[in-house]
Design an enzyme around this catalytic site. Structure first.
Site, PDB file in Angstrom:
ATOM      1  N   LYS A 140      -1.867  -0.600   6.115  1.00 42.36           N
ATOM      2  CA  LYS A 140      -2.054  -1.658   5.806  1.00 42.36           C
ATOM      3  C   LYS A 140      -1.490  -2.630   5.202  1.00 42.36           C
ATOM      4  O   LYS A 140      -0.206  -2.482   4.792  1.00 42.36           O
ATOM      5  CB  LYS A 140      -3.515  -1.696   5.131  1.00 42.36           C
ATOM      6  CG  LYS A 140      -2.754  -1.394   3.545  1.00 42.36           C
ATOM      7  CD  LYS A 140      -4.543  -1.444   2.509  1.00 42.36           C
ATOM      8  CE  LYS A 140      -4.564  -3.276   1.943  1.00 42.36           C
ATOM      9  NZ  LYS A 140      -3.266  -3.088   0.636  1.00 42.36           N
ATOM     10  N   HIS A 170      -5.629   4.532   3.181  1.00 44.34           N
ATOM     11  CA  HIS A 170      -5.242   5.370   1.855  1.00 44.34           C
ATOM     12  C   HIS A 170      -7.027   6.390   1.509  1.00 44.34           C
ATOM     13  O   HIS A 170      -6.321   7.089   0.987  1.00 44.34           O
ATOM     14  CB  HIS A 170      -4.258   5.542   1.538  1.00 44.34           C
ATOM     15  CG  HIS A 170      -4.056   4.542   0.471  1.00 44.34           C
ATOM     16  ND1 HIS A 170      -4.503   3.142   0.142  1.00 44.34           N
ATOM     17  CD2 HIS A 170      -4.115   5.358  -1.131  1.00 44.34           C
ATOM     18  CE1 HIS A 170      -4.478   3.139  -1.427  1.00 44.34           C
ATOM     19  NE2 HIS A 170      -4.400   3.741  -2.330  1.00 44.34           N
ATOM     20  N   ASP A 227      -6.535  -7.440  -0.029  1.00 43.69           N
ATOM     21  CA  ASP A 227      -6.427  -6.450  -0.082  1.00 43.69           C
ATOM     22  C   ASP A 227      -6.395  -5.047  -0.506  1.00 43.69           C
ATOM     23  O   ASP A 227      -6.626  -4.180  -0.410  1.00 43.69           O
ATOM     24  CB  ASP A 227      -4.929  -6.828  -1.912  1.00 43.69           C
ATOM     25  CG  ASP A 227      -4.242  -5.898  -2.407  1.00 43.69           C
ATOM     26  OD1 ASP A 227      -3.588  -5.066  -0.905  1.00 43.69           O
ATOM     27  OD2 ASP A 227      -4.334  -4.979  -3.338  1.00 43.69           O
ATOM     28  N   HIS A 232     -10.257  -1.198   1.761  1.00 45.33           N
ATOM     29  CA  HIS A 232     -10.958   0.211   1.429  1.00 45.33           C
ATOM     30  C   HIS A 232     -12.034   0.679   0.672  1.00 45.33           C
ATOM     31  O   HIS A 232     -12.775   1.040   0.794  1.00 45.33           O
ATOM     32  CB  HIS A 232      -9.714   0.096   0.168  1.00 45.33           C
ATOM     33  CG  HIS A 232      -8.693   0.472  -0.337  1.00 45.33           C
ATOM     34  ND1 HIS A 232      -8.357   1.071   1.230  1.00 45.33           N
ATOM     35  CD2 HIS A 232      -7.495  -0.112  -0.681  1.00 45.33           C
ATOM     36  CE1 HIS A 232      -6.348   0.919   0.726  1.00 45.33           C
ATOM     37  NE2 HIS A 232      -5.875   0.171   0.088  1.00 45.33           N
TER      38      HIS A 232
HETATM   39  C1  BG6 Z   1      -3.086  -0.898  -2.190  1.00 48.86           C
HETATM   40  C2  BG6 Z   1      -3.538  -1.747  -2.298  1.00 48.86           C
HETATM   41  O1  BG6 Z   1      -3.965  -0.589  -0.553  1.00 48.86           O
HETATM   42  O2  BG6 Z   1      -4.018   0.427  -3.013  1.00 48.86           O
HETATM   43  C3  BG6 Z   1      -2.902  -2.031  -3.825  1.00 48.86           C
HETATM   44  O3  BG6 Z   1      -2.824  -2.607  -1.290  1.00 48.86           O
HETATM   45  C4  BG6 Z   1      -3.565  -1.026  -4.920  1.00 48.86           C
HETATM   46  O4  BG6 Z   1      -3.369  -3.379  -4.320  1.00 48.86           O
HETATM   47  C5  BG6 Z   1      -3.944  -0.083  -3.923  1.00 48.86           C
HETATM   48  O5  BG6 Z   1      -2.641  -0.954  -6.076  1.00 48.86           O
HETATM   49  C6  BG6 Z   1      -4.722   0.753  -5.166  1.00 48.86           C
HETATM   50  O6  BG6 Z   1      -4.569   2.581  -4.527  1.00 48.86           O
HETATM   51  P1  BG6 Z   1      -4.748   3.741  -5.525  1.00 48.86           P
HETATM   52  O7  BG6 Z   1      -5.177   4.740  -4.395  1.00 48.86           O
HETATM   53  O8  BG6 Z   1      -3.863   3.703  -6.989  1.00 48.86           O
HETATM   54  O9  BG6 Z   1      -6.610   3.397  -5.769  1.00 48.86           O
END
Ligand code: BG6
Length: 456
Positions: A140, A170, A227, A232
């Protein structure tokens, strides 16, 4: 002949060092990555493989789930190769062509661990050298709005079939996210009440303690909505709200139906910006970009009509916590609601709160909690692959179920484009606080502060 060749475009970037190489190491230790597989790092720097290994070693040591033992590490690096080329220069793809012609592989996993402006030349380059059996992996952001996402989609599907495109979100690799449907559909006590007759509202939140770190130039154009929310958090929402899927292959289509039915609830948006954001590197000094976002949506399906979903995300918060709270209706006012909480990170587990007669008293009711803490147990921590391990394994197995599909991207951008048009100005909040006023309800704060009975 090599089985899977992972060609990592952006092999000297943060994502590769921090996430991909530790994940590859974990896969190697758990024998999911075999001696027949190869990791081909593409980098612009005039390095040898030894230079590269020296650079990556501390990252793998710091971030791999398994302790890095010297002898295992030496075996692991046998599978890594380094190829110097400029991925923006089309002529340089002949270097890659020579390499793959000399050493053949059955499958080429082309992993674009780069910022989106490099997607174009990579796609062109791979096409130009006629690389066969390609699985294209894209990180992404997939576009910055519907229009740019559509242009990108046109570009990649000119050369690649949809089933060979793996768009990574992810969050879909997080073990507790993959657990949601099991918890929901495999337990009649939850499945039977998974609808608007019993559910009052749903909170989905992802709070981070980190700020924008060194990604200012990207983040200032994106903000929390693009973002975190467009991808997510809408993924989480649609997994919660989807009708029981027949199988994982139909899941993404069913999720799109949910995304298509989203309605922003009026006056529900609160945007925030942490104090000091404007002084961060590469941030416009007058930026109005949100680092905190809260909004509520209705899901216009027969299952969930009338149930608000509250979506919250923020950076530089007091807590790090990602969780989903399903708050059930109380049959009479004053009764504490039953709440089912799915903790995604850093706590991983499930918690249910319910009412009991206060022990020793005949006329009082109090709240009791039962929980299952998944990552409290060492055995579970060792056996649970991290998000990127799941994603890499799925790509090897040609299983596209836990990836973002184009129909989901279209519907989520359509919704988000409209929402972004209406977003209010951000309210300042202090670093390491609860965000702007009204951002987090007491229900959420209580949930974050409550440790599992079995502590981590
Ligand atoms: C990413 C974002 O996709 O996910 C980031 O671009 C964010 O800004 C991150 O910090 C958070 O991922 P996780 O796995 O730490 O919750």
């Amino acid at each position: 002949m090599i089985q899977n060749r992972f060609i990592i475009f952006g092999g000297t970037g943060d994502l590769t060092y921090r996430k991909l190489l530790p994940a590859f190491y974990n896969l190697f230790i758990s024998q999911k990555l075999t001696k027949q597989d190869e990791i081909l790092i593409i980098g612009r720097r005039d390095w040898t493989k030894t230079d590269y290994v020296r650079k990556m070693e501390p990252w793998v040591k710091e971030f791999a789930r398994f302790k890095v033992e010297e002898d295992k590490f030496l075996e692991f690096i046998q599978q890594i190769q380094y190829l110097k080329m400029n991925l923006s220069a089309l002529d340089d793809y002949s270097i890659l062509k020579n390499y793959v012609t000399k050493s053949k592989a059955q499958v080429h996993v082309c992993y674009m661990a780069v910022s989106p402006q490099f997607f174009d030349p990579i796609v062109e380059g791979i096409h130009q050298i006629d690389l066969f059996n390609v699985r294209l992996v894209m990180e992404k952001p997939f576009g910055t709005d519907l229009l740019s996402a559509t242009k990108l989609q046109r570009k990649v599907t000119r050369y690649f079939d949809e089933e060979n495109i793996y768009r990574i979100d992810h969050y879909l690799g997080k073990d507790m996210v993959r657990n949601i449907l099991t918890i929901r559909c495999e337990n009649p006590i939850f499945d039977a009440v998974w609808n608007n007759r019993y559910i009052d509202h749903v909170n989905i939140f992802a709070l981070e303690q980190v700020g924008v770190e060194n990604r200012g130039s990207y983040y200032d154009k994106a903000g929390a909505l693009r973002d975190m929310a467009q991808n997510h958090l809408l993924q989480l929402l649609s997994i919660i709200a989807v009708d029981n899927p027949h199988d994982l292959h139909t899941l993404s289509l069913q999720q799109s139906v949910v995304l298509h039915s989203l309605k922003l609830l009026e006056d529900s948006m609160i945007m925030g910006q942490y104090r000091g954001y404007l002084d961060e590197k590469d941030i416009d000094s007058k930026s109005q970009t949100e680092t905190f976002a809260r909004f509520s949506v209705g899901v216009d399906t027969s299952r969930f009509q009338g149930v608000p979903f509250h979506i919250i995300t923020g950076k530089e918060m007091m807590y790090r916590d990602t969780a989903i709270q399903i708050v059930f209706k109380s049959p009479y006012s004053g009764q504490k609601p039953n709440i089912l909480t799915i903790q995604v990170q850093p706590k991983e587990g499930v918690e249910i709160s319910f009412n009991i007669k206060t022990p020793g008293k005949s006329d009082e009711i109090s709240e009791a909690t039962m929980d299952f803490c998944q990552n409290c147990q060492m055995q579970n921590r060792i056996n649970t692959p991290e998000a990127y391990e799941w994603m890499l394994m799925s790509i090897m197995q040609e299983d596209g179920s836990w990836f973002s599909h184009w129909d989901q991207i279209v519907t989520s951008w359509k919704f988000m484009d409209e929402l972004i048009q209406k977003k209010p100005k951000p309210i300042l909040y202090e670093k390491k606080s609860l965000g702007p006023e009204g951002g987090l309800t007491s229900e959420i704060i209580e949930c974050i502060e409550k440790p599992f009975i079995c502590k981590i």
